[in-house]
Design an enzyme around this catalytic site. Sequence first.
Site, PDB file in Angstrom:
ATOM      1  N   ASN A   1      -6.750   3.308  10.693  1.00 16.55           N
ATOM      2  CA  ASN A   1      -5.935   1.635  11.551  1.00 16.55           C
ATOM      3  C   ASN A   1      -6.099   1.776  12.799  1.00 16.55           C
ATOM      4  O   ASN A   1      -5.134   1.058  12.760  1.00 16.55           O
ATOM      5  CB  ASN A   1      -4.643   2.081  10.368  1.00 16.55           C
ATOM      6  CG  ASN A   1      -4.302   2.997  10.342  1.00 16.55           C
ATOM      7  OD1 ASN A   1      -4.019   4.339  10.098  1.00 16.55           O
ATOM      8  ND2 ASN A   1      -1.989   3.502  11.483  1.00 16.55           N
TER       9      ASN A   1
ATOM     10  N   CYS B   1       2.631   2.171  13.023  1.00 19.15           N
ATOM     11  CA  CYS B   1       3.867   2.024  12.434  1.00 19.15           C
ATOM     12  C   CYS B   1       5.058   3.233  12.783  1.00 19.15           C
ATOM     13  O   CYS B   1       6.424   2.940  12.311  1.00 19.15           O
ATOM     14  CB  CYS B   1       3.338   2.831  11.058  1.00 19.15           C
ATOM     15  SG  CYS B   1       2.409   1.655  10.533  1.00 19.15           S
TER      16      CYS B   1
ATOM     17  N   ALA C   1       0.807  -0.822  -0.221  1.00 18.69           N
ATOM     18  CA  ALA C   1       0.086  -0.018  -0.199  1.00 18.69           C
ATOM     19  C   ALA C   1       0.731   1.136   0.212  1.00 18.69           C
ATOM     20  O   ALA C   1       0.517   2.070  -0.693  1.00 18.69           O
ATOM     21  CB  ALA C   1      -0.758   0.009   0.999  1.00 18.69           C
TER      22      ALA C   1
ATOM     23  N   THR D   1       9.418  -6.310 -12.829  1.00 16.08           N
ATOM     24  CA  THR D   1       9.481  -7.918 -12.801  1.00 16.08           C
ATOM     25  C   THR D   1       8.116  -8.566 -11.643  1.00 16.08           C
ATOM     26  O   THR D   1       8.226  -7.893 -10.674  1.00 16.08           O
ATOM     27  CB  THR D   1      10.316  -9.113 -12.604  1.00 16.08           C
ATOM     28  OG1 THR D   1      11.141  -8.772 -13.814  1.00 16.08           O
ATOM     29  CG2 THR D   1      10.158 -10.050 -12.926  1.00 16.08           C
TER      30      THR D   1
HETATM   31  C1  LIG Z   1      -0.744  -1.048   7.234  1.00 10.59           C
HETATM   32  C2  LIG Z   1      -1.152   0.548   6.467  1.00 10.59           C
HETATM   33  C3  LIG Z   1      -0.393   1.103   5.059  1.00 10.59           C
HETATM   34  C4  LIG Z   1       0.996   0.656   4.550  1.00 10.59           C
HETATM   35  O1  LIG Z   1       0.818  -0.747   3.820  1.00 10.59           O
HETATM   36  P1  LIG Z   1       2.132  -1.483   3.443  1.00 10.59           P
HETATM   37  O2  LIG Z   1       1.628  -2.932   2.576  1.00 10.59           O
HETATM   38  O3  LIG Z   1       2.884  -1.985   4.125  1.00 10.59           O
HETATM   39  O4  LIG Z   1       2.780  -0.832   3.024  1.00 10.59           O
HETATM   40  C5  LIG Z   1      -0.913   1.648   4.447  1.00 10.59           C
HETATM   41  N1  LIG Z   1      -2.220   2.407   4.813  1.00 10.59           N
HETATM   42  C6  LIG Z   1      -2.600   1.917   5.781  1.00 10.59           C
HETATM   43  C7  LIG Z   1      -4.306   2.424   6.800  1.00 10.59           C
HETATM   44  C8  LIG Z   1      -1.998   0.931   7.051  1.00 10.59           C
HETATM   45  O5  LIG Z   1      -2.579   0.211   7.505  1.00 10.59           O
END
Ligand SMILES: *Cc1c(COP(=O)(O)O)cnc(C)c1O
Length: 402
Positions: free
Chosen positions: A154, A330, A74, A243
């Site tokens: 989150n 995070c 993400a 890739t």
């Molecule tokens: C975990 C998270 C991300 C980051 O996702 P990754 O796949 O670990 O890079 C971004 N936004 C939210 C809301 C998340 O919970």
Amino acid sequence: MSEKLIYLDYNATTPCDPRVVEAMLPWFTDNPGNAASRSHPAGWKAEEAVKIARESVSGLIDATPEEIVFTSGATEAVNLALKGVFEAYISKGRHIIAPATEHKAVLDTCRHLEKMGAEVTYLPVQSDGLLDLELLKSAIRPDTILVAIMWANNETGVIQDMEAIGKICAEKETLLFSDATQAAGKIEINPRQAGVYLMAFSAHKMYGPKGVGALYVSRRDPRVKIIAQIDGGGHERGMRSGTLNVPGIAGFGKAAQIAKMEMQQDAARLLALRNLLEENILENVESVFVNGNREKRLAHVSNLAFKFVESESLMMSFNRNLAVASGSACTSASLEPSHVLLAMGLSDHLAHASIRFSLGKYTTEAEIRFVIKTVKAGVEHLRSLSPVWEMYKEGVDVEAML
Ligand SMILES: *Cc1c(COP(=O)(O)O)cnc(C)c1O
């Protein structure tokens, strides 16, 4: 560590569903093909696996396969959306809007874009974490090129009213991006219906593998333009070269397929467990508050503030038996109070006294009952040692002193 770890940090990451691992394995060993190799069966097989996964991933969000761009997660999808739009629309404007409660993937990317000449409005939120839609409306300007609003938070699980937000952005003819990393696979989401043109999500938050995610790029009118941020080979319709991670993508597809079938029943079970946890703690422990709107919230998340208890100390009292998050997972390497809770108006003290419990499909009722006991005992113990708590109980206005 003798007892088994109780894992209540599913918003940080989820374990892979064993069915996902099974779907991935052949693509590591038996089928080594590069999905871009057009000249032999190994390549064709890998390409076919990616095609099937793309259908499953798009099916989860009621999109078409052509609207899915696979990324490394993400964070990369967010970067591609924000930087890609900024670069493509620079002649239209440089103004971006994002709530202060966004994930760091969005906020740090906005900071980067500010250095590149963007002007970013960080919208405040209400005390329950929801956006004030009138405020959003009034913040959109003729030179606003992007509104970035996460679907579900989150830290608190708070779900924004994306359909209403989509209508506002459509009226104002501004592009809407959503970080749906916590919403995808947990609640039904449909970006087209919500007026969302770009949307990021990730496999490892929905029982898939780490290191693979996607950006949904709408193909309806008005057609979105984004400039690729990783060049080299023109994979993914030129939007993301490199890739393809065939095993990861196969796993993502399987995770999406399982989520589509099972998320409703999982959410119903988790809602009951989350409420059991929350209601028991609220009833049996003094001075505890739920952070975030209690109704418009993901079923498996509970973010609680324990007055006059340092969440770090409380977590220490769990003796490594319980995995939860304090502040934001995070940024928990730094002991900064959570920017999400601060934006909701919590004091530094209450933000530092908050813990996020995020449940998942392997959470059991026995675990929740153990957690209730452990949390209650931990909070009571820490308060029994706290002179501040004692003064508070004696009626001293300690908050004014904090
Ligand atoms: C975990 C998270 C991300 C980051 O996702 P990754 O796949 O670990 O890079 C971004 N936004 C939210 C809301 C998340 O919970």
